[in-house]
Design an enzyme around this catalytic site. Structure first.
Site, PDB file in Angstrom:
ATOM      1  N   LYS A  46       0.717  -1.065  -0.136  1.00  0.00           N
ATOM      2  CA  LYS A  46      -0.195   0.238  -0.095  1.00  0.00           C
ATOM      3  C   LYS A  46       1.161   1.545   0.120  1.00  0.00           C
ATOM      4  O   LYS A  46       0.393   2.897  -0.772  1.00  0.00           O
ATOM      5  CB  LYS A  46      -1.102  -0.030   1.421  1.00  0.00           C
ATOM      6  CG  LYS A  46      -0.199   0.118   2.609  1.00  0.00           C
ATOM      7  CD  LYS A  46      -1.597   0.857   3.699  1.00  0.00           C
ATOM      8  CE  LYS A  46      -0.750   1.602   5.151  1.00  0.00           C
ATOM      9  NZ  LYS A  46      -0.281  -0.063   5.916  1.00  0.00           N
ATOM     10  N   HIS A 183       1.149  -4.509  15.286  1.00  0.00           N
ATOM     11  CA  HIS A 183       2.201  -2.864  13.806  1.00  0.00           C
ATOM     12  C   HIS A 183       2.014  -2.392  14.882  1.00  0.00           C
ATOM     13  O   HIS A 183       1.377  -1.965  15.539  1.00  0.00           O
ATOM     14  CB  HIS A 183       1.307  -2.307  12.998  1.00  0.00           C
ATOM     15  CG  HIS A 183       1.975  -1.834  11.747  1.00  0.00           C
ATOM     16  ND1 HIS A 183       2.512  -0.617  12.350  1.00  0.00           N
ATOM     17  CD2 HIS A 183       2.210  -1.794  10.317  1.00  0.00           C
ATOM     18  CE1 HIS A 183       3.293   0.025  11.326  1.00  0.00           C
ATOM     19  NE2 HIS A 183       2.858  -0.907   9.973  1.00  0.00           N
ATOM     20  N   GLU A 259       6.177  -6.691   7.665  1.00  0.00           N
ATOM     21  CA  GLU A 259       6.483  -5.931   6.922  1.00  0.00           C
ATOM     22  C   GLU A 259       6.682  -4.559   6.572  1.00  0.00           C
ATOM     23  O   GLU A 259       5.779  -3.469   6.580  1.00  0.00           O
ATOM     24  CB  GLU A 259       5.083  -6.015   7.256  1.00  0.00           C
ATOM     25  CG  GLU A 259       4.202  -6.879   7.412  1.00  0.00           C
ATOM     26  CD  GLU A 259       2.927  -7.015   7.774  1.00  0.00           C
ATOM     27  OE1 GLU A 259       2.596  -6.011   8.316  1.00  0.00           O
ATOM     28  OE2 GLU A 259       2.141  -8.236   7.828  1.00  0.00           O
TER      29      GLU A 259
END
Ligand SMILES: *Cc1c(COP(=O)(O)O)cnc(C)c1O
Length: 377
Positions: A46, A183, A259
């Site tokens: 993204k 996250h 990530e």
């Protein structure tokens, strides 16, 4: 990137222009690998879903974090020529669908690829069991996001106290929970967020084990900070702290993934815009350029990011405002930039604008997104 090169690209291709330097992408990727030898990189698509960027990371051996079918297909384009078995292995090992909430249509489409998907609630487990029973699961935990530039924990993540019940529930529905993900918030300059999240995860691993569930992977998410300025802590120091805790709490057979998004692409993107108007407003020189917050500078709004505008021309500077081309007053890139006296037709540029920028450009007011040029591909 070299300012001269940017200027000549702007003259050649016109503006607004977004320039992606693939040497810089490779440099960032290798830097991450060097400091996190135990961690497999799942690039968070993204952040900039340009197929050429995905291809460069694919060629380096990267894996991918996708959060929509469109992003999934952008990754899939790189592997569609492979034999079916190799394609399946790639998706199983190297793609995580890291959006904890997935429409049933998406689950239905994903099932045949057997991907790893994240979840954080009971309703999602029921949906996955029904529409994507071949998926593997990673439970997304809610962890502290203190001091990160972009907060990502209020929308997603199971509380650590709910975690083992959610793992048990998934197993009761016939699914396999492979591990945990979290996250810490984007542009995380506070190492404690990572440390606390790793501790919380280790606690859940232990509790799950005592209930008979052997978790195999830990996904430490994104949040690795780009070196926007000198206040950002050194990447090597952050990595050292994280690795120390990972090695202390997770035996080598536990697979660790991350990530990263911003860290890999922020410094690879550059924007060049042209001055299309100038006026004195509130006693301040105000430049109007052909790119703005509805376009490449969207990060001003969505990413809570500030970008510096630089001129290719030297000379005495003054405090200036820089506005985008649309009719909305929100389209303000900066109210305080040190710039020399510039004429209409001259250019401004920004470095370190590769992340969360062109990716969220709109067509608002009839102005299309900046043209994208790739160098050193
Ligand atoms: C946005 C996002 C990322 C990338 O975060 P960065 O801060 O850019 O590294 C990684 N994982 C998930 C689940 C995300 O939503």
């Amino acid at each position: 990137m070299n300012a001269k090169t940017l200027l000549s690209l702007a003259k050649k291709h016109g503006t607004p222009l977004f320039v992606v330097d693939h040497d810089e992408l490779r440099k960032n990727y290798r830097l991450f690998r060097k400091h996190f030898p135990r961690v497999q990189i799942y690039y968070a698509v993204k952040v900039n879903s340009d197929p050429a960027i995905v291809k460069t990371f694919y060629e380096l051996g990267g894996s991918f974090d996708v959060a929509s079918m469109q992003e999934f297909h952008t990754v899939y384009e790189n592997i569609k020529g492979l034999p079916a078995k190799a394609r399946q292995d790639f998706i199983w090992d190297k793609v995580i669908y890291a959006n904890p909430i997935k429409p049933v249509e998406t689950l239905h489409e994903l099932d045949r690829y057997k991907p790893l998907v994240t979840y954080d609630n009971h309703e999602e487990v029921k949906k996955i069991a029904k529409h994507a029973p071949h998926a593997g699961l990673a439970l997304r935990l809610r962890v502290p996001n203190t001091g990160s530039m972009v907060e990502l924990s209020s929308k997603f993540g199971a509380l650590p106290g709910e975690a083992v019940d959610l793992i048990t529930f998934a197993h009761e529905q016939g699914l396999v929970v492979e591990g945990l993900s979290f996250h810490v918030g984007s542009q995380c300059t506070n190492p404690q967020n990572f440390i606390q999240a790793i501790h919380l995860s280790a606690g859940v691993f232990a509790e799950a084990k005592s209930r008979g569930f052997n978790l195999k992977l830990l996904d430490i998410g994104g949040g690795f900070p780009a070196a926007y300025d000198a206040t950002v802590p050194k990447f090597s120091a952050l990595a050292k702290k994280i690795n120390h805790e990972l090695d202390r709490l997770f035996p080598p057979e536990i697979e660790i993934l991350a990530e990263p998004g911003r860290f890999l692409v922020a410094s690879a993107g550059n924007a060049v815009s042209k001055i299309i108007g100038k006026a004195i407003r509130n006693e301040k020189m105000s430049y109007y350029v052909d790119d703005g917050v509805y376009h490449t500078y969207s990060g001003v709004i969505f990413d809570h990011c500030t970008y510096h505008l630089q001129s290719f021309k030297k000379g005495p500077t003054q405090i200036c405002a820089v506005f985008g081309p649309t009719c909305d007053a929100l389209d303000t890139i900066s109210l305080a930039e040190q710039l020399p006296e510039l004429e209409i037709g001259e250019y401004l540029y920004s470095e370190n604008i590769g992340a969360y920028s062109a990716a969220s450009s709109t067509h608002f007011n009839g102005f299309p997104p900046a043209k994208v040029v790739h160098v050193n591909e």
